[in-house]
Design a protein around this motif. Structure first.
Motif: not given
Length: 525
Positions: A233-236, A256-262, A34-48
């Motif tokens: 991080p880039d939406d497009a 809403q416009d982005i939802v409709n387009r996708v 599985l491949r997932v794209a997240l809208g951020f530059d990095d994850m920072a700390s994943v110490d919960p």
């Protein structure tokens, strides 16, 4: 008298809660990576126990577990099921809680069996003062933790807390970390060691984190063989990656416009009713926001209807209370400061700012922050307030606002359990004020720089009478609204999108990112 909560067949419970999203009998894809794209530059700390950014939530909850858990695809106020604890019980006075732990659960990377020593270490790590977890206040009522035997944990509280079990769920303070891994020097900020269905494989800063399947997972071997989280991080770019099949799932900007387009691209768009609230917090330590007339003026200068229209009527609704709609204890009977330009100008003039004033703040570049703040920037300009930004990446923004540098903080957050108490403790309690060792998310410094609602918070925490708690929460909301230290804006539903070939096998849930169960799978194209 002992109150017991026992589940003896959690596998059956989980299976009953799952919900297939594909046709029965559809064949699996040749690979299950599985491949997932997240809208951020990095994850920072994943110490919960230190992770505060929303990007970390799906990663942390895939690797780590807690004593209890929310049902798959659901995060509610009181619905919890067993996880690392098979059952639990409390004393009649709700001050002693005993958790009976699952046997044979193994830590990732060969760190041995999970035991009560790990649970004790984790609770004390968060609740103690040396580690300085931002979630410390969630567990500050803990007086002592006892590992009675390897599979029995006893927690003694200073004061009664009928909701304590809800603090031991798979969210923030509730996660269990590996005592042996941490004491041996593993940096779990970038190399997490958990008990969950997926385990750490590799990490490349500002590019990706790869998790591989935990074949020995106590809840059953996952169908997916790996999950790769790309930082995009880039939406497009994220949208293009989904459309071309480079990734299977992304988070979308909630418009809403982005939802409709996708949707028009024959991709699946999910809009979970997450009710994620947005606020502006006014830092009462910084002028001119120490003046209630200025805070109220800006409240009157903010047009929530325009913000909701900008996002889309199916995506957002206006919010007025310090406790979000959908949380136990929320009320609407508060001072609301309707949009009124004339009233805003009059209050500014009364406060000595007839021509307005200028303010510069750090602002996140995240698509879930910057566009909304730009709308507010244009609104405030109409009353003479010149708001300017120093745009930074999202992790930097989180660091700066916790250093008490911003006069105004935009923040969005969902907190669990979904009760007024958790919001009051984290956003309005004196001990949660930024700049303290016990910092959480009190960006206004309410209760520290000026009188707040700590007396009401403490009384509500100590009460075992739900009617009394509700009354105290109501008073707290009314006082916060009168003091105008926070400006509620709107509740935004999450918008996430996926390939039709990604079969979640559960409902998407009420989070702003997809969560993947052991049953999630990729179908053949």
């Amino acid at each position: 008298m002992i109150t017991r909560r026992i589940f003896t067949n959690s596998a059956l419970t989980l299976a009953a809660l799952s919900c297939s999203t594909s046709a029965f009998g559809q064949s699996l894809g040749a690979t299950q990576d599985l491949r997932v794209a997240l809208g951020f530059d990095d994850m920072a700390s994943v110490d919960p126990h230190t992770s505060v950014t929303s990007i970390n939530v799906p990663i942390v909850r895939t690797v780590y577990e807690a004593l209890l858990a929310y049902p798959p695809g659901f995060l509610g106020a009181s619905e919890v099921i067993p996880a690392l604890a098979e059952n639990w019980e409390s004393s009649a006075d709700k001050k002693t809680w005993i958790f009976h732990l699952r046997r044979g659960v193994q830590w990732h990377a060969g760190f041995g069996e999970f035991t009560s020593a790990d649970a004790k270490f984790s609770i004390e790590r968060v609740a103690g003062t040396t580690f300085a977890s931002p979630f410390r206040q969630t567990l500050e009522n803990v007086e002592a933790v006892h590992a009675d035997d390897p599979y029995t944990l006893r927690v003694v509280l200073r004061d009664v807390d009928p909701l304590f079990a809800l603090r031991m769920v798979n969210f923030q303070a509730g996660f269990i970390v590996c005592k042996k891994a941490i004491e041996s020097g593993v940096d779990i900020r970038t190399q997490p060691i958990g008990t969950g269905p997926f385990q750490f494989d590799s990490y490349k800063a500002r590019e990706k984190l790869v998790l591989k399947r935990n074949d020995a997972y106590w809840g059953g071997k996952p169908t997916l063989t790996s999950i790769t989280w790309y930082f995009m991080p880039d939406d497009a770019s994220r949208e293009l990656a989904l459309r071309t099949g480079e990734v299977h799932a992304i988070d979308l900007q909630a418009r809403q416009d982005i939802v409709n387009r996708v949707r028009a691209q024959r991709l699946v768009v999910d809009i979970p009713k997450s009710g994620t609230p947005y606020w502006l917090f006014f830092n009462v330590r910084k002028k001119p926001f120490d003046d209630i007339r200025v805070r109220r003026a800006l409240a009157h200068a903010t047009d929530r209807d325009e913000l909701v229209s900008f996002l889309g009527k199916d995506i957002a609704d206006a919010e007025y209370s310090a406790i979000p709609d959908g949380y136990l204890g929320h009320i609407d009977q508060i001072e609301k400061y309707p949009f009124d330009i004339a009233k805003a100008k009059a209050l500014l003039a009364e406060a000595g700012h007839p021509d307005g004033f200028a303010v510069n703040i750090a602002m996140s570049n995240a698509p879930t922050y910057l566009p909304y703040m730009q709308v507010i920037q244009a609104q405030w300009k109409k009353v003479g307030v010149a708001l300017s930004f120093r745009v930074v990446d999202h992790p930097t923004y989180h660091r700066l606002i916790r250093e008490d540098l911003n006069a105004i903080v935009m923040y969005q957050a969902t907190r669990y359990p979904k009760t007024a108490q958790i919001y009051l403790e984290q956003f309005y309690a004196k001990d949660a004020a930024v700049g303290k060792k016990t910092t959480i998310t009190n960006f206004s410094n309410y209760g520290d720089a000026m009188p707040g609602v700590d007396d009401l918070i403490e009384k509500a925490r100590a009460s075992t009478d739900s009617a009394v708690q509700l009354k105290l929460w109501e008073e707290a909301q009314q006082r916060i609204a009168r003091d105008a230290v926070a400006l509620p804006l709107f509740n935004q539903n999450a918008v996430i999108a996926r390939s039709p070939l990604l079969d979640l096998q559960t409902q998407p849930g009420n989070m702003s990112f997809y969560m993947f169960s052991t049953k999630a799978r990729i179908l053949a194209g």
